[in-house]
Design a protein around this motif. Structure first.
Motif, PDB file in Angstrom:
ATOM      1  N   ILE A  93       1.381   4.439  -2.645  1.00  0.00           N
ATOM      2  CA  ILE A  93       1.272   5.853  -2.283  1.00  0.00           C
ATOM      3  C   ILE A  93       2.549   6.604  -2.647  1.00  0.00           C
ATOM      4  O   ILE A  93       2.524   7.599  -3.360  1.00  0.00           O
ATOM      5  CB  ILE A  93       0.998   6.014  -0.773  1.00  0.00           C
ATOM      6  CG1 ILE A  93      -0.369   5.451  -0.406  1.00  0.00           C
ATOM      7  CG2 ILE A  93       1.084   7.485  -0.375  1.00  0.00           C
ATOM      8  CD1 ILE A  93      -0.650   5.441   1.075  1.00  0.00           C
ATOM      9  N   ILE A  94       3.688   6.094  -2.156  1.00  0.00           N
ATOM     10  CA  ILE A  94       4.927   6.869  -2.245  1.00  0.00           C
ATOM     11  C   ILE A  94       5.527   6.797  -3.643  1.00  0.00           C
ATOM     12  O   ILE A  94       6.005   7.798  -4.157  1.00  0.00           O
ATOM     13  CB  ILE A  94       5.942   6.380  -1.184  1.00  0.00           C
ATOM     14  CG1 ILE A  94       5.388   6.617   0.218  1.00  0.00           C
ATOM     15  CG2 ILE A  94       7.273   7.105  -1.340  1.00  0.00           C
ATOM     16  CD1 ILE A  94       6.246   6.071   1.323  1.00  0.00           C
ATOM     17  N   MET A 124       0.831  -1.203   0.000  1.00  0.00           N
ATOM     18  CA  MET A 124       0.000   0.000   0.000  1.00  0.00           C
ATOM     19  C   MET A 124       0.870   1.260   0.000  1.00  0.00           C
ATOM     20  O   MET A 124       0.625   2.195  -0.757  1.00  0.00           O
ATOM     21  CB  MET A 124      -0.863  -0.047   1.259  1.00  0.00           C
ATOM     22  CG  MET A 124      -1.768   1.094   1.486  1.00  0.00           C
ATOM     23  SD  MET A 124      -3.027   0.468   2.595  1.00  0.00           S
ATOM     24  CE  MET A 124      -3.252   1.754   3.700  1.00  0.00           C
ATOM     25  N   LEU A 125       1.915   1.253   0.819  1.00  0.00           N
ATOM     26  CA  LEU A 125       2.815   2.408   0.853  1.00  0.00           C
ATOM     27  C   LEU A 125       3.524   2.593  -0.477  1.00  0.00           C
ATOM     28  O   LEU A 125       3.737   3.717  -0.927  1.00  0.00           O
ATOM     29  CB  LEU A 125       3.872   2.199   1.933  1.00  0.00           C
ATOM     30  CG  LEU A 125       3.465   2.623   3.317  1.00  0.00           C
ATOM     31  CD1 LEU A 125       4.485   2.128   4.318  1.00  0.00           C
ATOM     32  CD2 LEU A 125       3.368   4.135   3.396  1.00  0.00           C
ATOM     33  N   GLY A 170      -6.059  -0.704   1.488  1.00  0.00           N
ATOM     34  CA  GLY A 170      -6.430  -0.364   2.857  1.00  0.00           C
ATOM     35  C   GLY A 170      -7.750  -1.005   3.271  1.00  0.00           C
ATOM     36  O   GLY A 170      -7.886  -1.517   4.391  1.00  0.00           O
ATOM     37  N   SER A 193      -5.913   2.878  -1.453  1.00  0.00           N
ATOM     38  CA  SER A 193      -7.077   2.820  -0.582  1.00  0.00           C
ATOM     39  C   SER A 193      -7.788   1.479  -0.688  1.00  0.00           C
ATOM     40  O   SER A 193      -8.311   0.964   0.298  1.00  0.00           O
ATOM     41  CB  SER A 193      -8.060   3.937  -0.925  1.00  0.00           C
ATOM     42  OG  SER A 193      -7.480   5.179  -0.635  1.00  0.00           O
TER      43      SER A 193
END
Lengths: 278, 298
Positions: free
Chosen positions: B259-260, B255-256, B272, B269
């Motif tokens: 995002i990153i 997930m990170l 998540g 999401s």
């Protein structure tokens, strides 16, 4: 016969405790030793378990190749300010939740508990937009705000536990003497609670000092970077230079390790008293 | 009807709770709820002008990646193996430390300090220890004659997951040791005196007196810890960043990564939400398996 068993048991216990001691201390020892080796000795075989020459060139280097003193200062400032705000907010909320029963109190506690279980990353996109709208991107205020937010639930729960241990007759007596509730809290309760409050403050400080992902999200300029963000750019940008990296790691962990060593008794008490009601 | 008014105490309660409530609901619950909406949109950091709904596309994309099976397996290994060893070692330590000995306070300071380090920094420290060329773990194993050739702990996908789990065990033992030690010290000594009179051996005391007495703490600590380890990407992020070739990704590091590195908030999401569903299923199952009333309040 029985006595011999007892001695053997004691010896066994000492051995296990000693092994665990080595297991726990060695990684940090190795990081410190690496950071104190001259750069050519770090990569020389056979490995030296004790440096032949102690050198501080890695530490000098880290301040030369980066603005390390700025990152240190930023981390210190943000962590202290956010921890102080957290204390003010959660002393009030923790006190009220410990002393009064009112409609919604248990639901509120539950809502605080739940925040500890959801991966907050799911809200990162929205938080990013919110910070951008509030003009806080690349500003330290964004981290101060979000670190405070992140700690409010846990510190409320922690302080509530400490308040519950203090008899309410204490502030009642002060209030009969004419104190308002707020000044009774300030003058009578908080002095008695100092160990618990210090533990909470240190806990909050350490969490802030260590936080990485929000700092990566919200901060992208040299002047506001915190230590973890700087460390992150050291490991992602180029091949890791383990000399400077070990020095930077040691400098990042020393403050929290020392704080923990000084106050571990109070912190342990604070962390466990919620879970253990014997 | 009287108009609704707060008396002095009610005003005090209201005003004292207001900052905490506003902060938590405004900056935790609101973004999380919006994040759930984002999971159903085409929401990428590189194109924020067109964030239309895409139904379940993000979920399909995430679950359809060839890595997804590995990620789920890694997440299970990460949680279960870490937890078992953290618990076993932590419990053993707590038992050994219960009676107390001279210098216990100092000893605790040396062995529990990992709690004060960040997962990210621990990842970096162990990245160095497990280094394939000049890592000290390779050196120790070679010197001891356990291996004859250096192992690429973090470059070989066969070893990488093992290595991050070892680091996680190192980190988490202190938590269990601290919690269980406190629980052990809360066992009233009369219980042991009675067991002594009955002639119960040490082992039988452990299983018939100690463990039943601290069961509520054990159950709540384990549940909290499962959730916590599940939501703990920091260490892997610092140690391998999910590599090599994605072989150490768990759900939260994946997930990170979204995002990153890819800026794909929609897919992040969606991951998540998958995490939350898994955790909810776990909690329901756990409460059922341990009978909720035994788990106490945590």
């Amino acid at each position: 016969m029985k006595k011999q068993w007892k001695i053997a048991g004691k010896a066994g216990k000492a051995v296990v405790l000693a092994l665990y001691f080595i297991f726990m201390v060695f990684p940090l020892y190795w990081m410190v030793i690496t950071s104190l080796k001259p750069r050519n000795e770090i990569f020389a075989l056979p490995l030296q378990y004790w440096p032949k020459h102690i050198s501080f060139e890695n530490y000098v280097q880290i301040f030369k190749i980066s603005k390390f003193q700025i990152y240190l200062g930023n981390s210190l400032f943000i962590s202290l300010v956010a921890a102080a705000i957290v204390l003010v907010v959660t002393i009030l909320s923790g006190y009220v939740l410990a002393r009064f029963s009112f409609r919604g109190a248990s639901q509120l506690m539950l809502a605080f508990f739940i925040t500890q279980m959801i991966p907050l990353f799911i809200g990162f996109s929205t938080l990013y937009m919110m910070m951008s709208r509030m003009g806080l991107l690349n500003k330290q205020a964004s981290l101060i705000l979000m670190y405070t937010v992140g700690l409010v639930p846990f510190c409320t729960i922690m302080l509530r536990g400490f308040f519950q241990r203090i008899p309410s007759s204490l502030e009642e007596a002060a209030m009969i003497d004419g104190c308002s509730r707020l000044s009774a809290l300030w003058r009578v309760i908080i002095p008695v609670m100092m160990p618990g409050i210090s533990a909470t403050f240190i806990f909050a400080f350490v969490q802030n000092w260590n936080e990485l992902f929000m700092a990566i999200m919200f901060i992208d300029n040299e002047t506001s970077k915190t230590l973890p963000v700087a460390m992150n750019s050291f490991i992602t940008k180029f091949d890791i230079d383990w000399g400077s990296m070990s020095a930077a790691t040691v400098l990042s962990v020393i403050p929290t390790v020392i704080l923990f060593a000084i106050c571990q008794r109070f912190i342990v008490e604070g962390l466990t008293q919620g879970a253990v009601k014997g | 009807m009287k108009p609704f008014r707060l008396n002095r105490t009610q005003t005090f309660i209201f005003l004292s709770l207001l900052p905490a409530v506003l902060l938590v609901f405004g900056f935790t619950y609101f973004p999380i709820l919006k994040g759930i909406d984002v999971a159903f949109r085409n929401y990428s950091l590189f194109n924020l002008t067109d964030v239309h709904y895409v139904g379940l596309d993000n979920f399909r994309a995430v679950m359809g990646t060839p890595q997804f099976g590995t990620i789920l397996k890694n997440t299970a290994l990460w949680v279960i193996i870490s937890l078992v060893f953290q618990f076993a070692i932590g419990f053993l330590l707590a038992l050994l430390m219960r009676k107390g000995f001279r210098g216990r306070g100092i000893y605790q300071g040396f062995v529990f300090y990992s709690w004060a380090l960040s997962g990210f920094l621990i990842g970096i420290i162990f990245r160095w220890l497990f280094n394939g060329q000049i890592g000290v773990i390779n050196d120790l194993l070679l010197n001891a004659g356990i291996i004859t050739e250096r192992i690429g702990f973090l470059s070989d996908p066969k070893w990488a997951m093992f290595s991050v789990i070892v680091a996680n065990i190192w980190y988490g033992v202190a938590f269990f040791a601290i919690m269980l030690l406190a629980a052990l010290q809360s066992v009233p000594s009369e219980l042991y005196e009675a067991a002594d009179i009955d002639g119960a051996s040490g082992f039988s005391q452990l299983f018939n007196v100690t463990i039943p007495y601290i069961m509520p703490t054990i159950l709540s600590t384990v549940a909290l810890r499962v959730i916590w380890i599940f939501n703990f990407p920091d260490l892997i992020y610092g140690m391998t960043n999910g590599g090599p070739a994605g072989s150490t990704h768990i759900l939260t590091t994946y997930m990170l990564d979204k995002i990153i590195f890819s800026g794909d908030y929609g897919q992040a999401s969606a991951i998540g939400i998958i995490c939350i569903i898994i955790l909810l299923l776990f909690l329901v199952f756990y409460m059922f398996a341990t009978k909720a009333e035994k788990a106490g309040d945590f």
